[in-house]
Design a protein around this motif. Structure first.
Motif, PDB file in Angstrom:
ATOM      1  N   VAL A  67     -35.546  41.279  32.955  1.00 29.79           N
ATOM      2  CA  VAL A  67     -36.625  41.789  32.121  1.00 29.79           C
ATOM      3  C   VAL A  67     -36.158  43.058  31.396  1.00 29.79           C
ATOM      4  CG1 VAL A  67     -39.003  42.631  32.106  1.00 29.79           C
ATOM      5  CG2 VAL A  67     -38.300  40.901  33.790  1.00 29.79           C
ATOM      6  N   GLU A  83     -36.542  46.405  29.745  1.00 36.04           N
ATOM      7  CA  GLU A  83     -37.642  47.355  29.881  1.00 36.04           C
ATOM      8  C   GLU A  83     -37.646  48.460  28.831  1.00 36.04           C
ATOM      9  OE1 GLU A  83     -38.728  47.076  34.610  1.00 36.04           O
ATOM     10  OE2 GLU A  83     -37.753  48.870  33.882  1.00 36.04           O
ATOM     11  N   LYS A  84     -36.515  49.116  28.633  1.00 35.26           N
ATOM     12  CA  LYS A  84     -36.523  50.269  27.718  1.00 35.26           C
ATOM     13  C   LYS A  84     -35.104  50.693  27.376  1.00 35.26           C
ATOM     14  CE  LYS A  84     -38.482  52.280  31.133  1.00 35.26           C
ATOM     15  NZ  LYS A  84     -39.117  52.603  32.230  1.00 35.26           N
ATOM     16  N   GLN A  99     -29.544  50.172  27.524  1.00 38.79           N
ATOM     17  CA  GLN A  99     -30.870  49.625  27.788  1.00 38.79           C
ATOM     18  C   GLN A  99     -31.027  49.349  29.277  1.00 38.79           C
ATOM     19  OE1 GLN A  99     -31.228  46.161  25.248  1.00 38.79           O
ATOM     20  NE2 GLN A  99     -31.946  47.394  23.555  1.00 38.79           N
ATOM     21  N   GLN A 100     -32.238  49.601  29.760  1.00 38.70           N
ATOM     22  CA  GLN A 100     -32.583  49.334  31.159  1.00 38.70           C
ATOM     23  C   GLN A 100     -33.179  47.945  31.270  1.00 38.70           C
ATOM     24  OE1 GLN A 100     -34.551  52.494  33.388  1.00 38.70           O
ATOM     25  NE2 GLN A 100     -36.092  51.004  34.036  1.00 38.70           N
ATOM     26  N   TYR A 137     -34.389  45.002  34.240  1.00 45.15           N
ATOM     27  CA  TYR A 137     -34.649  44.750  35.661  1.00 45.15           C
ATOM     28  C   TYR A 137     -34.257  43.314  35.990  1.00 45.15           C
ATOM     29  CZ  TYR A 137     -36.787  44.538  40.233  1.00 45.15           C
ATOM     30  OH  TYR A 137     -36.984  44.397  41.574  1.00 45.15           O
ATOM     31  N   TYR A 152     -31.998  47.378  38.951  1.00 41.78           N
ATOM     32  CA  TYR A 152     -31.824  47.634  37.534  1.00 41.78           C
ATOM     33  C   TYR A 152     -30.370  47.445  37.141  1.00 41.78           C
ATOM     34  CZ  TYR A 152     -36.506  49.561  37.179  1.00 41.78           C
ATOM     35  OH  TYR A 152     -37.861  49.721  37.178  1.00 41.78           O
TER      36      TYR A 152
END
Length: 173
Positions: A4, A6-7, A88-89, A91, A98
């Motif tokens: 996923v 995330e940011k 980018q982070q 998951y 992470y």
């Protein structure tokens, strides 16, 4: 199990690939296809038909906190190559942890507008540079996902070069 996104954890901006030019918020160009209205016999109305692989003006905007030598240098009509590198982070639900995914955006263009900003006590100057973008290449996890080169007739999206047949028809290959 899924990964996923995330940011964006953080990023840096480099001029000519290796000269750190400062800390900025960046507004990446919008990709708006050039269109021409098609109408006439055989059509029940009008269609705004995109021109294959062609885009309207693309602008990159760098918003700076302070007035610096580096953002003044971006006014030069010589053109500029900017290399924006980010982390980018993501998951990973399968591993329960992470991971960091690299993202890189290379921009080439010419200065179009510079807002020197304002001088006010105890605040940022809100200086900004707008670059007319003639080339953009975005890589995620070291894979090129987008490359648009207006001068060299390249429109590569997800590994599909939509202008390869145009280059061939024009005798450019």
């Amino acid at each position: 199990m899924m990964k996923v996104p995330e940011k964006l954890i953080n990023f840096r901006v480099y001029k000519n690939g290796d000269d750190l030019i400062g800390v900025a918020d960046i507004e990446l160009p919008s990709l708006e296809a050039m269109t021409e209205t098609t109408k006439g016999a055989g059509l029940a109305g009008e269609i705004d038909s995109p021109v294959l692989g062609h885009f309207s003006s693309m602008e990159l905007v760098l918003n700076w906190r302070t007035l610096e030598k580096t953002n003044i240098e971006l006014v030069s009509p010589d053109g500029v190559t900017l290399d924006c590198r980010g982390a980018q982070q993501v998951y990973d639900s399968g591993a329960g942890k992470y991971i960091v995914r690299p993202v890189k955006c290379v921009i080439r263009g010419v200065p179009k507008k510079t807002e020197l900003g304002k001088l006010d006590v105890g605040t940022t100057t809100d200086t900004s540079n707008t670059i007319e973008t003639t080339y953009i290449k975005i890589s995620i996890d070291d894979e090129t996902v987008l490359e648009i080169d207006k001068y060299n007739y390249i429109c590569n999206i997800g590994g599909n070069d939509f202008l390869s047949l145009v280059r061939k028809a024009l005798g450019l290959n």
